[in-house]
Scaffold this active site. Sequence first.
Site, PDB file in Angstrom:
ATOM      1  N   SER A  64     -51.361 -21.359  13.708  1.00 27.86           N
ATOM      2  CA  SER A  64     -50.714 -22.078  12.677  1.00 27.86           C
ATOM      3  C   SER A  64     -50.811 -23.598  12.897  1.00 27.86           C
ATOM      4  CB  SER A  64     -49.370 -21.682  12.022  1.00 27.86           C
ATOM      5  OG  SER A  64     -49.716 -20.550  11.176  1.00 27.86           O
ATOM      6  N   LYS A  67     -52.926 -25.845  11.064  1.00 26.29           N
ATOM      7  CA  LYS A  67     -52.655 -26.199   9.808  1.00 26.29           C
ATOM      8  C   LYS A  67     -52.219 -27.765   9.651  1.00 26.29           C
ATOM      9  CE  LYS A  67     -51.090 -21.515   8.525  1.00 26.29           C
ATOM     10  NZ  LYS A  67     -49.691 -20.625   8.212  1.00 26.29           N
ATOM     11  N   TYR A 191     -59.936 -19.817   6.495  1.00 21.28           N
ATOM     12  CA  TYR A 191     -58.762 -20.033   6.947  1.00 21.28           C
ATOM     13  C   TYR A 191     -58.570 -19.177   8.328  1.00 21.28           C
ATOM     14  CZ  TYR A 191     -53.689 -18.754   7.402  1.00 21.28           C
ATOM     15  OH  TYR A 191     -52.376 -18.525   8.043  1.00 21.28           O
ATOM     16  N   TYR A 243     -41.362 -22.815   9.973  1.00 22.56           N
ATOM     17  CA  TYR A 243     -41.172 -22.000   8.905  1.00 22.56           C
ATOM     18  C   TYR A 243     -39.653 -21.632   8.672  1.00 22.56           C
ATOM     19  CZ  TYR A 243     -45.542 -20.340  10.584  1.00 22.56           C
ATOM     20  OH  TYR A 243     -46.734 -20.384  10.891  1.00 22.56           O
ATOM     21  N   VAL A 261     -48.290 -18.558  15.863  1.00 23.41           N
ATOM     22  CA  VAL A 261     -47.989 -17.269  16.351  1.00 23.41           C
ATOM     23  C   VAL A 261     -48.750 -16.736  17.569  1.00 23.41           C
ATOM     24  CG1 VAL A 261     -47.111 -16.351  14.260  1.00 23.41           C
ATOM     25  CG2 VAL A 261     -49.648 -16.023  14.854  1.00 23.41           C
TER      26      VAL A 261
HETATM   27  N1  GLU Z   1     -53.343 -16.599  11.381  1.00 19.36           N
HETATM   28  C1  GLU Z   1     -51.879 -16.352  11.130  1.00 19.36           C
HETATM   29  C2  GLU Z   1     -51.741 -15.665   9.925  1.00 19.36           C
HETATM   30  O1  GLU Z   1     -52.199 -16.065   9.198  1.00 19.36           O
HETATM   31  C3  GLU Z   1     -51.256 -17.584  11.261  1.00 19.36           C
HETATM   32  C4  GLU Z   1     -49.523 -17.451  11.440  1.00 19.36           C
HETATM   33  C5  GLU Z   1     -48.687 -18.313  12.482  1.00 19.36           C
HETATM   34  O2  GLU Z   1     -49.438 -18.674  13.418  1.00 19.36           O
HETATM   35  O3  GLU Z   1     -47.869 -18.612  12.120  1.00 19.36           O
HETATM   36  O4  GLU Z   1     -50.937 -14.697   9.825  1.00 19.36           O
END
Ligand code: GLU
Length: 309
Positions: A64, A67, A191, A243, A261
């Site tokens: 993430s 992003k 994505y 988050y 993650v």
């Molecule tokens: N590719 C992971 C997902 O979509 C990203 C989540 C993350 O890094 O928090 O679940």
Amino acid sequence: MTDLQAILDSIYTELLPRLGEGKVADYIPELAKVDPHQFGMAIATVDGNVRSVGNADIPFSIQSISKVFMLTLALGKVGEGLWKRVGREPSGTAFNSIVQLEREEGIPRNPFINAGAIAVSDVVLSGHAPREAIGEFLRFVRYVADDESITIDDRVARSETQTGFRNVALANFMRAYGNLDHPVEHVLGVYFHQCALSMSCEQLARAGLYLAARGSNPTTGHSVVSPKRARRINALMLTCGHYDGSGDFAYRVGLPGKSGVGGGILAVAPGIGSIAVWSPGLNKVGNSQLGAVALEMLAVRTGWSVFGD
Ligand code: GLU
């Protein structure tokens, strides 16, 4: 003058007995294979120096954290119009939560939860085939990091494609509400590949420099965004980058940050530098457990904080 290398060394030495804490992200099979006893940290300062410790040169799945770069790219394409598609408020829910999305009629709370990032990928996909959008994203990250060796790990992308059912659900919800312009498979293709970007702490710290230096990379002179936009991306990282752990991270570390993650965190000390840390074990809300501890130690030892020293 602060001896950053000595601070990094002391953090590493103190954390060594704790390596392996937390739980690797086993919902993505390829990430479940990662050895949790790894730790790296790197700081790129606006004067062009990079200091690092531990496994700071080992590429890991930035997940993430990507992003932040995709948001930068999307804002460059559509400007503030992006905010019709996605909000700017902390979610207070899990990164892959679906409940809020239904209640708020397909408009994700912010660009850093999964639903928001999927909407941002849809914006970047506009006018392209998925492969071209992925290529554009990779070129952009290589440009901001000034490093042509950065790649996408296809095994991780495939692993997510095979198991990312919640993301498929989120994307379908948004498509049903008219907040995705492209077929779900195409948007998720972009994505999943952006999340599978593989970078080391050293590469990531360099890539984040534009956010610490008013929108330009001070070592290359490359202008990425305006100072105002860099400030606003930092604001979003601070309020939404972890988050439902965003408040806790701001309280403990006091710097804009984005977690993934894969166990990485990118943090920004405006005017000073960009910091990347990696430790694969995650806490309950999906953020790197020791990564946050390391950044908290760094903030205490350097006095770096956007809230005063
Ligand atoms: N590719 C992971 C997902 O979509 C990203 C989540 C993350 O890094 O928090 O679940």
